[in-house]
Design a protein around this motif. Structure first.
Motif, PDB file in Angstrom:
ATOM      1  N   GLU A  18      -8.196   1.234  -4.809  1.00 43.99           N
ATOM      2  CA  GLU A  18      -7.207   1.489  -3.772  1.00 43.99           C
ATOM      3  C   GLU A  18      -7.214   0.425  -2.684  1.00 43.99           C
ATOM      4  O   GLU A  18      -6.194   0.214  -2.018  1.00 43.99           O
ATOM      5  CB  GLU A  18      -7.435   2.875  -3.153  1.00 43.99           C
ATOM      6  CG  GLU A  18      -7.191   4.004  -4.139  1.00 43.99           C
ATOM      7  CD  GLU A  18      -7.497   5.362  -3.556  1.00 43.99           C
ATOM      8  OE1 GLU A  18      -6.643   5.910  -2.830  1.00 43.99           O
ATOM      9  OE2 GLU A  18      -8.612   5.881  -3.841  1.00 43.99           O
ATOM     10  N   ARG A  48       0.822  -1.218   0.000  1.00 43.81           N
ATOM     11  CA  ARG A  48       0.000   0.000   0.000  1.00 43.81           C
ATOM     12  C   ARG A  48       0.852   1.263   0.000  1.00 43.81           C
ATOM     13  O   ARG A  48       0.324   2.363  -0.196  1.00 43.81           O
ATOM     14  CB  ARG A  48      -0.963  -0.021   1.179  1.00 43.81           C
ATOM     15  CG  ARG A  48      -1.947  -1.173   1.085  1.00 43.81           C
ATOM     16  CD  ARG A  48      -3.100  -1.053   2.042  1.00 43.81           C
ATOM     17  NE  ARG A  48      -3.917  -2.259   2.012  1.00 43.81           N
ATOM     18  CZ  ARG A  48      -4.802  -2.563   1.055  1.00 43.81           C
ATOM     19  NH1 ARG A  48      -4.995  -1.711   0.058  1.00 43.81           N
ATOM     20  NH2 ARG A  48      -5.486  -3.689   1.104  1.00 43.81           N
ATOM     21  N   PRO A  53      -3.112   9.032  -2.423  1.00 44.99           N
ATOM     22  CA  PRO A  53      -4.435   8.548  -2.004  1.00 44.99           C
ATOM     23  C   PRO A  53      -5.508   9.574  -2.308  1.00 44.99           C
ATOM     24  O   PRO A  53      -5.263  10.780  -2.250  1.00 44.99           O
ATOM     25  CB  PRO A  53      -4.268   8.323  -0.497  1.00 44.99           C
ATOM     26  CG  PRO A  53      -3.107   9.171  -0.101  1.00 44.99           C
ATOM     27  CD  PRO A  53      -2.194   9.219  -1.294  1.00 44.99           C
ATOM     28  N   SER A  65      -4.141  11.070  -8.593  1.00 46.46           N
ATOM     29  CA  SER A  65      -5.061  10.444  -7.641  1.00 46.46           C
ATOM     30  C   SER A  65      -5.261   8.982  -8.005  1.00 46.46           C
ATOM     31  O   SER A  65      -5.605   8.644  -9.146  1.00 46.46           O
ATOM     32  CB  SER A  65      -6.411  11.158  -7.643  1.00 46.46           C
ATOM     33  OG  SER A  65      -7.333  10.469  -6.822  1.00 46.46           O
ATOM     34  N   ARG A  66      -5.080   8.122  -7.036  1.00 46.72           N
ATOM     35  CA  ARG A  66      -5.203   6.690  -7.299  1.00 46.72           C
ATOM     36  C   ARG A  66      -6.612   6.291  -7.703  1.00 46.72           C
ATOM     37  O   ARG A  66      -6.799   5.329  -8.451  1.00 46.72           O
ATOM     38  CB  ARG A  66      -4.750   5.908  -6.066  1.00 46.72           C
ATOM     39  CG  ARG A  66      -3.264   6.039  -5.816  1.00 46.72           C
ATOM     40  CD  ARG A  66      -2.822   5.427  -4.496  1.00 46.72           C
ATOM     41  NE  ARG A  66      -1.406   5.726  -4.281  1.00 46.72           N
ATOM     42  CZ  ARG A  66      -0.801   5.674  -3.106  1.00 46.72           C
ATOM     43  NH1 ARG A  66      -1.495   5.338  -2.028  1.00 46.72           N
ATOM     44  NH2 ARG A  66       0.483   5.969  -2.998  1.00 46.72           N
TER      45      ARG A  66
END
Length: 301
Positions: free
Chosen positions: A262, A60, A184, A255-256
């Motif tokens: 995510e 992550r 994120p 931005s993911r």
């Protein structure tokens, strides 16, 4: 380039492969270098044994698949470089002396102790915590562990990146580095997170025309952009961005949520669209790069 668009297999070994991959331009080169320092996903077994976290939690911290989002860069004449090792193992977007003294069994030498805010937060060149804020290691590390990672990974990556930039300045009289990351989509208080953040160290790391062109390009696709907030540029942007010497650096945070799940760490249906947008961005910046003022003494482009 290895693809991770299909369900991903585990990438774990006793040794990290070559610390970076270089992809040359596929057409006549332009003074543009595109980098992904945080998308590496080769996790050494000895690191996993030291960690109290499982691989899914460690991953992550990756800029998941950002290297693949940049795949169109060589097609517009850019050189591309991306790290193969994970940032949670060694973070090349930190200076080599950003070591956390609380992590090691021995005292750090005075010249290797620089308690920057990032180090104090546990996010030095050898991170102490994961993206979720959880401590990574079961116990303190011997100092030789940090020295070996820096020598094997940090130093070669920066030597290659520096050589790429220098060669472009020598040939063209200028170079634009686009250092690409993912962020994120939620979780940062006080910010209504945009789609992209453009970091130019508050106007100091590149010519204004570069940031303006990037912003115009992204907004033409309907994306929301911020400049420098909450990401103004890390070590790479600030170290290599020296416009007075013909070296310009712009950090791009994506931005993911635009391109991935995510939680599941898989590409979503927007992946192809964002890759197309990134190629368009590089094409725009390639045009700006060729029009930058040339430094004296450069060879023919």
């Amino acid at each position: 380039m290895e693809s991770r668009l299909a369900p991903e297999s585990e990438t774990t070994s006793d040794a990290i492969p070559a610390p970076f991959v270089l992809v040359p331009p596929r057409i006549a080169g332009v003074p543009l270098v595109v980098a992904s320092p945080h998308s590496g996903h080769a996790y050494p077994q000895d690191f996993l044994a030291l960690s109290r976290l499982d691989r899914t939690v460690l991953r992550r911290s990756e800029d998941f698949c950002v290297d693949e989002l940049l795949a169109g860069a060589p097609g517009v004449g850019a050189h591309m470089i991306h790290a193969t090792f994970p940032r949670i193992y060694c973070d090349v977007n930190r200076d080599s002396d950003e070591l956390d003294p609380t992590m090691f069994t021995e005292s750090l030498p005075p010249d290797r102790t620089r308690l920057t805010p990032r180090v104090r937060a546990g996010l030095g060149v050898i991170p102490r915590i994961s993206a979720s804020g959880t401590p990574i290691y079961r116990t303190r590390l011997p100092l030789r562990e940090a020295a070996e990672r820096l020598a094997r990974l940090w130093t070669p990556y920066h030597a290659a990146l520096s050589a790429l930039i220098d060669s472009q300045v020598a040939a063209h009289g200028a170079c634009v580095l686009v250092d690409c990351h993912s962020m994120p989509s939620t979780g940062l208080r006080a910010y209504d997170m945009p789609d992209f953040v453009l970091g130019d160290a508050w106007g100091t790391s590149c010519a204004p025309a570069i940031t303006e062109a990037a912003e115009t390009c992204l907004r033409s696709y309907g994306f929301r952009t911020n400049r420098n907030a909450p990401y103004a540029g890390g070590y790479i942007t600030r170290h290599y961005g020296r416009p007075a010497t013909g070296r310009h650096a712009l950090q791009v945070e994506i931005s993911r949520a635009l391109y991935m799940d995510e939680n599941g760490l898989t590409p979503n249906t927007g992946f192809g669209d964002i890759r197309t947008v990134m190629t368009a961005l590089f094409r725009t910046l390639a045009g700006i790069a060729t029009d930058l003022p040339r430094m004296p003494g450069a060879g023919a482009a």
